[in-house]
Motif scaffolding. Structure first.
Motif, PDB file in Angstrom:
ATOM      1  N   MET A   1       0.855  -1.194   0.000  1.00  0.00           N
ATOM      2  CA  MET A   1       0.000   0.000   0.000  1.00  0.00           C
ATOM      3  C   MET A   1       0.892   1.245   0.000  1.00  0.00           C
ATOM      4  O   MET A   1       1.800   1.376   0.812  1.00  0.00           O
ATOM      5  CB  MET A   1      -0.900  -0.013   1.222  1.00  0.00           C
ATOM      6  CG  MET A   1      -1.924   1.108   1.243  1.00  0.00           C
ATOM      7  SD  MET A   1      -3.283   0.846   0.062  1.00  0.00           S
ATOM      8  CE  MET A   1      -4.053  -0.617   0.750  1.00  0.00           C
TER       9      MET A   1
ATOM     10  N   ARG B   1     -10.562   5.666   5.542  1.00  0.00           N
ATOM     11  CA  ARG B   1      -9.928   6.154   4.310  1.00  0.00           C
ATOM     12  C   ARG B   1     -10.429   5.311   3.148  1.00  0.00           C
ATOM     13  O   ARG B   1     -10.765   4.137   3.298  1.00  0.00           O
ATOM     14  CB  ARG B   1      -8.399   6.062   4.384  1.00  0.00           C
ATOM     15  CG  ARG B   1      -7.764   7.050   5.344  1.00  0.00           C
ATOM     16  CD  ARG B   1      -6.278   7.140   5.086  1.00  0.00           C
ATOM     17  NE  ARG B   1      -5.659   8.139   5.935  1.00  0.00           N
ATOM     18  CZ  ARG B   1      -5.053   7.884   7.083  1.00  0.00           C
ATOM     19  NH1 ARG B   1      -4.978   6.630   7.519  1.00  0.00           N
ATOM     20  NH2 ARG B   1      -4.503   8.843   7.787  1.00  0.00           N
TER      21      ARG B   1
ATOM     22  N   ARG C   1      -9.944   3.150  -0.163  1.00  0.00           N
ATOM     23  CA  ARG C   1      -8.915   2.244  -0.682  1.00  0.00           C
ATOM     24  C   ARG C   1      -9.224   1.980  -2.152  1.00  0.00           C
ATOM     25  O   ARG C   1     -10.360   1.642  -2.495  1.00  0.00           O
ATOM     26  CB  ARG C   1      -8.889   0.936   0.108  1.00  0.00           C
ATOM     27  CG  ARG C   1      -8.606   1.146   1.599  1.00  0.00           C
ATOM     28  CD  ARG C   1      -8.901  -0.117   2.389  1.00  0.00           C
ATOM     29  NE  ARG C   1      -7.998  -1.204   2.029  1.00  0.00           N
ATOM     30  CZ  ARG C   1      -6.829  -1.453   2.627  1.00  0.00           C
ATOM     31  NH1 ARG C   1      -6.424  -0.676   3.612  1.00  0.00           N
ATOM     32  NH2 ARG C   1      -6.075  -2.458   2.251  1.00  0.00           N
TER      33      ARG C   1
ATOM     34  N   GLU D   1      -1.984  -0.327  -5.326  1.00  0.00           N
ATOM     35  CA  GLU D   1      -2.974  -0.208  -4.266  1.00  0.00           C
ATOM     36  C   GLU D   1      -2.695   1.087  -3.494  1.00  0.00           C
ATOM     37  O   GLU D   1      -1.571   1.301  -3.041  1.00  0.00           O
ATOM     38  CB  GLU D   1      -2.901  -1.405  -3.309  1.00  0.00           C
ATOM     39  CG  GLU D   1      -3.073  -2.753  -3.981  1.00  0.00           C
ATOM     40  CD  GLU D   1      -4.527  -3.077  -4.258  1.00  0.00           C
ATOM     41  OE1 GLU D   1      -5.402  -2.422  -3.645  1.00  0.00           O
ATOM     42  OE2 GLU D   1      -4.797  -3.974  -5.074  1.00  0.00           O
TER      43      GLU D   1
ATOM     44  N   GLU E   1      -4.336   4.447  -0.792  1.00  0.00           N
ATOM     45  CA  GLU E   1      -5.350   4.982   0.103  1.00  0.00           C
ATOM     46  C   GLU E   1      -5.490   6.470  -0.159  1.00  0.00           C
ATOM     47  O   GLU E   1      -4.532   7.127  -0.570  1.00  0.00           O
ATOM     48  CB  GLU E   1      -4.977   4.747   1.570  1.00  0.00           C
ATOM     49  CG  GLU E   1      -5.046   3.301   2.002  1.00  0.00           C
ATOM     50  CD  GLU E   1      -4.816   3.149   3.498  1.00  0.00           C
ATOM     51  OE1 GLU E   1      -4.381   4.135   4.143  1.00  0.00           O
ATOM     52  OE2 GLU E   1      -5.066   2.058   4.026  1.00  0.00           O
TER      53      GLU E   1
END
Length: 519
Positions: free
Chosen positions: A1, A138, A140, A152, A154
């Protein structure tokens, strides 16, 4: 992430670019992605009306669009090639932009992207949103990159400005309610020569169907023709457009080279909410309307202006997060008002019965002759009547303010140099503003009152003394008596205060940060 992005904007058309510029201009980092690798191949929206121009000053791009575009002075109506009436934009007195701008959408996008780069932003092209979960603390998201990899990420907030087939809307599980109208339009951009006005949008109605001609640049018009359903999917030729123009347009008009040609069916649709969780919808991702009146992109630009300052304030911590609920509460009713108007105009142009045609023509002539067309329709065409009044909004008293909470005020927004030649009152639009209006007769202690309010407000808002000229549009909007007007960053009135004590003004500002709607 990867690291958290404050705001992810999906879609780099005009709406997404304006939102990104709004945020970057207020110091909010933005990541803006677009699945396409380049600008649109041909122009879609071609006209920018006065109210969007006012709001585009906030990001420092309005006058660039004016300089690059073609000024449109009004909207003319014809029936069977005979002039009925004209709604003149150049007679509007309460805006610094008493005209519209004809400009191909790809050029609009270029100018907005230039401004984005100046503010430190960049469009990531060829990046496609694959998945989105906006339900947690958040959002995603999964982004498909041009090299085939998936990233990926956020984000604190996501804005879906990715068009009618919006992936953001689908990932949020929001429908797109509405219908297809039983009307198709053939459109093209082409050189026109002859007696057609070069600075007017012309709507030409006949029993055979309607025709719209909108200047895009000197000598080039957008041509829109109502066509039967069997033409769906066709690519109309120059000969087709020439025949229609010869039958329906006034004067001897010749159609030159076509820039493109297509046929599309009119859809009228809206998402049931413009927000879900940590994500918002704007522009065509949130709503579709008839192209009649050229209001689609302009309505999306008003979405962007409404959302941009609210998101920036929340991320800076100067506005309560609850203020974001007002985006859907304000914009959806405003959009529905425009949608009803454009749908009625579409059906109006499709009338064929002799009695219906006679009634329509008589109504337009009467509206033009009595001034109703100029007083009511011209401001509406320019979206100057778009506002956020509450259901019980009304004028308080005789001689009180003409404007009520939620109304647009005739102000100059943004920090661009003033080029209008008129003494317009200006707010930067970076925060709330307090306009101190002395009324027709300035009170003896006015300077002391203003100084006390300035001291009490400090850096929380701009404090500006309004001009005393009773003939000006701002003085007309605020009325005869002294008052303080709390004004939102987008130039809409939050509330008016006849109690000019510093404590009352500060209390009103505190309330505005929690709820921007009519007080």
């Amino acid at each position: 992430m990867s690291k958290v992005n404050p705001v992810l904007v999906v879609g780099a058309g005009p709406i997404g670019l304006v939102i990104a510029c709004e945020l970057l201009g207020q110091g909010v980092p933005v990541r803006i992605v677009d699945a396409e690798r380049d600008h649109s191949a041909h122009s879609r929206a071609t006209t920018i009306w006065p109210r969007p121009l006012e709001l585009l000053r906030r990001i420092g791009v309005a006058d660039r669009l004016v300089d690059s575009g073609h000024r449109i002075q009004g909207v003319a109506y014809y029936s069977d090639r005979r002039h009925l009436a004209t709604a003149w934009l150049n007679r509007l007195e309460d805006t610094a932009y008493p005209f519209a701008v004809g400009l191909p959408q790809d050029r609009t996008e270029e100018l907005l992207e230039q401004r984005l780069a100046e503010l430190g932003g960049k469009v990531e092209r060829g990046v496609r949103l694959e998945r989105l979960d906006a339900t947690g603390p958040r959002a995603r998201a999964a982004l498909a990159l041009p090299d085939g990899l998936t990233e990926e990420i956020e984000a604190d907030w996501v804005v879906g400005a990715d068009g009618a087939h919006s992936t953001v809307r689908k990932e949020l599980g929001l429908g797109f309610e509405g219908s297809k109208l039983p009307i198709n339009f053939a459109i093209t951009d082409a050189e026109l020569s002859g007696e057609i006005p070069a600075d007017l949008v012309s709507y030409c109605y006949t029993a055979q169907g309607g025709l719209g001609l909108a200047p895009v640049s000197p000598g080039v018009h957008r041509i829109a023709v109502a066509v039967p359903p069997e033409m769906a999917g066709a690519t109309p030729t120059r000969a087709f457009f020439q025949q229609v123009v010869s039958e329906r347009a006034p004067g001897g008009v010749e159609v030159g080279e076509l820039r493109f040609s297509t046929v599309f069916q009119v859809h009228v649709r809206s998402a049931p909410s413009f927000r879900r969780g940590r994500a918002f919808l704007a522009g065509d991702a949130a709503h579709l309307m008839s192209p009649a009146g050229g209001q689609g992109m302009n309505t999306g630009l008003l979405d962007a202006a409404n959302l941009g300052w609210k998101l920036a304030g929340v991320l800076h911590g100067t506005l309560d997060e609850a203020i974001l609920d007002s985006y859907d509460a304000e914009r959806r009713p405003a959009v529905h008002t425009v949608t009803r108007s454009t749908s009625l105009q579409t059906r109006w142009g499709a009338l064929t019965g002799p009695a219906q045609l006679a009634l329509r023509d008589a109504a337009v002539r009467a509206a033009g002759r009595t001034g109703v067309l100029q007083r009511a329709l011209a401001p509406a065409i320019g979206q100057l009547t778009s506002g956020y009044r509450g259901p019980t909004a009304r004028r308080i008293s005789l001689g009180g303010p003409k404007a009520v909470p939620g109304d647009r005020l005739p102000l100059l927004l943004g920090a661009e140099p003033v080029r209008t030649g008129a003494p317009w009152t200006r707010i930067t639009g970076r925060s709330y503003a307090v306009l101190l209006h002395p009324g027709r007769t300035r009170p003896a202690d006015w300077r002391r009152t203003c100084a006390a309010i300035r001291t009490a407000v400090g850096d929380e808002a701009e404090v500006i003394e309004a001009p005393t000229d009773p003939r000006g549009p701002l003085a007309t909007a605020l009325g005869r008596h002294p008052l303080a007007a709390v004004v939102r960053p987008d130039g809409h009135l939050h509330t008016t205060l006849t109690d000019l004590s510093p404590t009352t003004v500060r209390t009103a500002l505190t309330g505005a940060r929690r709820r921007p709607g009519p007080a």
